[in-house]
Design an enzyme around this catalytic site. Structure first.
Site, PDB file in Angstrom:
ATOM      1  CD  GLU A  99      41.724  37.557  42.040  1.00 24.99           C
ATOM      2  OE1 GLU A  99      42.521  37.913  42.827  1.00 24.99           O
ATOM      3  OE2 GLU A  99      40.971  38.457  41.521  1.00 24.99           O
ATOM      4  CG  ASP A 139      35.208  39.580  34.778  1.00 23.68           C
ATOM      5  OD1 ASP A 139      36.027  38.881  35.274  1.00 23.68           O
ATOM      6  OD2 ASP A 139      34.689  40.624  35.285  1.00 23.68           O
ATOM      7  CG  ASN A 166      37.876  37.192  39.914  1.00 24.96           C
ATOM      8  OD1 ASN A 166      38.151  36.883  41.104  1.00 24.96           O
ATOM      9  ND2 ASN A 166      38.969  37.813  39.229  1.00 24.96           N
ATOM     10  CG  ASP A 170      39.587  39.334  35.779  1.00 23.62           C
ATOM     11  OD1 ASP A 170      39.754  40.409  35.028  1.00 23.62           O
ATOM     12  OD2 ASP A 170      39.707  39.302  37.034  1.00 23.62           O
ATOM     13  CG  ASN A 212      42.913  42.287  35.423  1.00 20.57           C
ATOM     14  OD1 ASN A 212      42.005  42.864  36.173  1.00 20.57           O
ATOM     15  ND2 ASN A 212      43.383  41.132  35.830  1.00 20.57           N
ATOM     16  CG  ASP A 248      36.406  42.364  43.829  1.00 22.50           C
ATOM     17  OD1 ASP A 248      36.496  41.096  43.211  1.00 22.50           O
ATOM     18  OD2 ASP A 248      37.346  42.768  44.050  1.00 22.50           O
ATOM     19  CG  HIS A 249      35.535  40.178  39.252  1.00 23.38           C
ATOM     20  ND1 HIS A 249      35.856  40.461  38.048  1.00 23.38           N
ATOM     21  CD2 HIS A 249      36.664  40.328  40.220  1.00 23.38           C
ATOM     22  CE1 HIS A 249      37.235  40.974  38.119  1.00 23.38           C
ATOM     23  NE2 HIS A 249      37.520  41.044  39.301  1.00 23.38           N
TER      24      HIS A 249
END
Length: 261
Positions: free
Chosen positions: A34, A222, A7, A151, A153, A251-252
DNA sequence: ATGGTAGGTGACCTA
């Protein structure tokens, strides 16, 4: 064959990171989430220059997924089946020929679902998970190597986060969310990272806020989920944690699977 | 821009 999911949180903001990472890690197939870009403004040339074929399923502003691959896919399918009214770009599947066989690779961005009391967001997440399960069940009947990468989530287990108490009421960790994820495993999908290690404190995301990275306050969301035909060919996995310490990071971080095909 | 941070959009939204 090296297959990665990452991501990147905005392809335009991350293009230098993305190119540096492709050169250093050299995946055969990279599943991105994303991208936050429409197809027309994806920095296609900058990626093609590095020897990758680019397939995108973009959207203005939010979401968006892509498949970067050294070999051209024979077939590409955009959008998760099961809801014609769903306009969010969160799913792209490529079918690749590899030494006599085939491998199906999906890049998916599962809805976040927060806040859980929102009338739309959490129900959308759970419905999307159910649609993904139906898709997987259908693909599993093909008895082909299938990699559902992305991802999710979803924090599968308490040890997949730094502090389970903090996440107790979050859409990423609610019992219904974890139950839906467990259903993926129950129909025959394997969590690649979990299949190759029982190490704890393995994280793939650290929030930009409150010094989460510095404190190693992360979560593992992930995942590479594998059909039995892919799982039997899985040699190793890796989480490329060092990428989180780069300048202007996502941030991933990338999650890698190495396969015998 | 609620705030702490970040990206894309455009007078907030999503994460």
């Amino acid at each position: 064959m090296k297959i990665a999911t990452w991501n990147i949180n905005g392809v335009k903001a991350r293009i230098d990171n993305l190119r540096d990472w492709l050169k250093a890690s050299n995946p055969d197939i990279a599943c991105l989430q994303e991208i936050k870009s429409v197809d027309e403004s994806f920095p296609r040339m900058e990626i093609e220059e590095l020897g990758y074929h680019v397939e995108t399923h973009g959207q203005k502003g939010f979401n968006g997924v892509a498949l970067l691959s050294k070999i051209r896919p024979d077939e590409v399918n955009r959008g998760l089946p099961g809801d014609n009214l769903d306009e969010q770009s969160r799913f792209i599947e490529g079918v690749f020929s590899v030494n006599g066989g085939v491998v199906r690779v999906v890049s998916l961005y599962l809805p976040n679902g927060n806040p859980p009391d929102d009338p739309v967001k959490y129900p959308y997440k759970l419905a999307w998970m159910e649609r993904l399960q139906h898709f997987a069940e259908q693909r599993l009947t093909l008895e082909e190597p299938l990699i559902l990468a992305g991802d999710y989530n979803v924090i599968p287990e308490p040890h997949d986060c730094h502090d389970p108490r903090v996440w107790a009421g979050d859409a990423l960790f609610l019992p219904q969310t974890r139950q839906a994820f467990r259903r993926f495993e129950n129909i025959g999908l394997t969590d690649a990272v979990r299949a190759t290690t029982d190490a704890t404190k393995l994280y793939t995301f650290w929030d930009y806020q409150a010094g989460a990275w510095q404190k190693n306050n992360g979560i593992r969301i992930d995942h590479l989920m594998l059909s039995p035909e892919a799982a039997i060919k899985l040699r190793s996995t890796a989480i490329e944690k060092h990428v989180r310490a780069w300048e202007k990071p996502s941030d991933h971080v990338p999650v890698i699977g190495i396969f015998d095909f």
